[in-house]
Design an enzyme around this catalytic site. Structure first.
Site: not given
Length: 354
Positions: A26-27, A46, A156
């Site tokens: 992702g960003g 991550k 999220d």
């Protein structure tokens, strides 16, 4: 899956973890499938990588793109590591477990259990039966209650961030607290919200209005998507002109009436009209014989029960921007239950008469 800035396959991190593939990007980060070469198990790792203002040199090292990005890069890294610390302290069978975090290559990493399964949206390509949905929701509600009890908000929740294992048990993945914190600082609103699943308060970079009720909205939208074939309209558009078709209409007859009413309750655009806690919402969502009936209105919600302390705290500020305890801020309007005001008045009168 490929990513132009990802670590090369075969890279060894911390002399323990071999990068075997990419699970997602992702960003603000890249998630890898890796192998713990010492324990001989698969893990998920991550990596902090804010794509808009970071680059990778020498195929491994991560660095800010320019001097102007150094401060925000370092600040974002601190938020990333802080989120890992909080998750590492929380162990729950239905929350992805953070086993370790470390810094290297001038960036940060946290190591998680590798969860195999299908996303919720892939598990239920067509609306499930009430029994099937209940079996997934009960553990998820327990997981969220544990998170909120620790002062952590997922921020999220959506069908693609809920995995269903082969044994049918669900697990929450991909928390958004550090990502949203950095997005607010860099004024990247698109990274703060997920259209259809994020409540209206999440569109504001100020987080004092966010809390457990925000996660409740997102889970309500996730349920709505599963039973209706798609998410509700984007919260921002609903504020302008609400075209939301209630779950009690779209799925009438297919699910318990109180269950559908509870989904609609969670999807109120005004956060003050939503359930305040998972415990409060569960009573109707999962079917509580003593709590059946219509969903409480704003006029009847304030009652002297076990949830009162949470409700009063909410109106002091509800929810720190870093996922901290709701009592950390003081920017919301003060709103006391009527019985508290009456009690205070009687105390003042008694003091005056004495």
């Amino acid at each position: 899956m490929e990513h132009e800035f990802s670590l090369p396959i075969g890279t060894l991190l911390a002399d323990e973890y071999r990068i075997d593939g990419i699970l997602g990007a992702g960003g603000f980060g890249i998630t890898y499938r890796a192998r713990d070469v010492k324990l001989d198990i698969d893990v998920a790792i991550k990596e902090y990588f804010p794509r808009d203002f970071a680059s990778r040199s020498n195929t491994v090292t991560v660095q800010p793109r320019g001097r102007s990005e150094v401060e925000q890069f370092k600040w974002g890294l601190s938020q990333f590591i802080d989120e890992a610390r909080r998750l590492a302290r929380l162990q729950h069978p239905n929350i992805v477990r953070c086993m370790r975090y470390f810094e290297g290559n001038d960036t940060g990493y946290f190591v998680m259990t590798f969860e195999e399964g299908q996303t919720l949206e892939n598990r239920f390509p067509k609306p499930p039966q009430q029994r099937e949905l209940d079996q997934v929701l009960e553990p998820l509600l327990n997981a969220l209650e544990a998170l909120h009890g620790a002062g952590i908000y997922h921020r999220d929740i959506s069908p693609d961030n809920i995995l269903i294992r082969d044994d049918g048990s669900p697990v929450l993945i991909d928390f958004g607290a550090s990502r949203q914190a950095l997005a607010r600082r860099t004024q990247t609103v698109a990274a703060i919200v997920k259209p259809g699943y994020s409540p209206i308060e999440q569109y504001d970079r100020e987080t004092s209005q966010q809390g457990a009720w925000s996660d409740i909205y997102s889970l309500g939208a996730t349920i709505y998507s599963v039973i209706s074939g798609g998410p509700p309209p984007d919260a921002l558009s609903r504020v302008r002109k609400d075209t939301y078709v209630p779950a009690s209409e779209t799925a009438r007859g297919a699910y318990r009436s109180d269950f559908l009413a509870a989904v609609d309750w969670a999807l109120q655009t005004d956060s003050e009209n939503r359930p305040v806690t998972i415990r409060e919402w569960r009573r109707r969502l999962m079917g509580n014989p003593s709590g059946r009936g219509s969903v409480p209105t704003a006029a009847t919600r304030y009652r002297p029960d076990e949830d009162t302390k949470t409700k009063v705290t909410r109106y002091f500020g509800g929810g720190g921007g870093d996922g901290s305890s709701p009592a950390d801020t003081g920017k919301s309007k003060l709103r006391w239950p009527d019985y508290v005001l009456r009690g205070a008045a009687l105390v003042m009168l008694a003091v005056f008469l004495i």
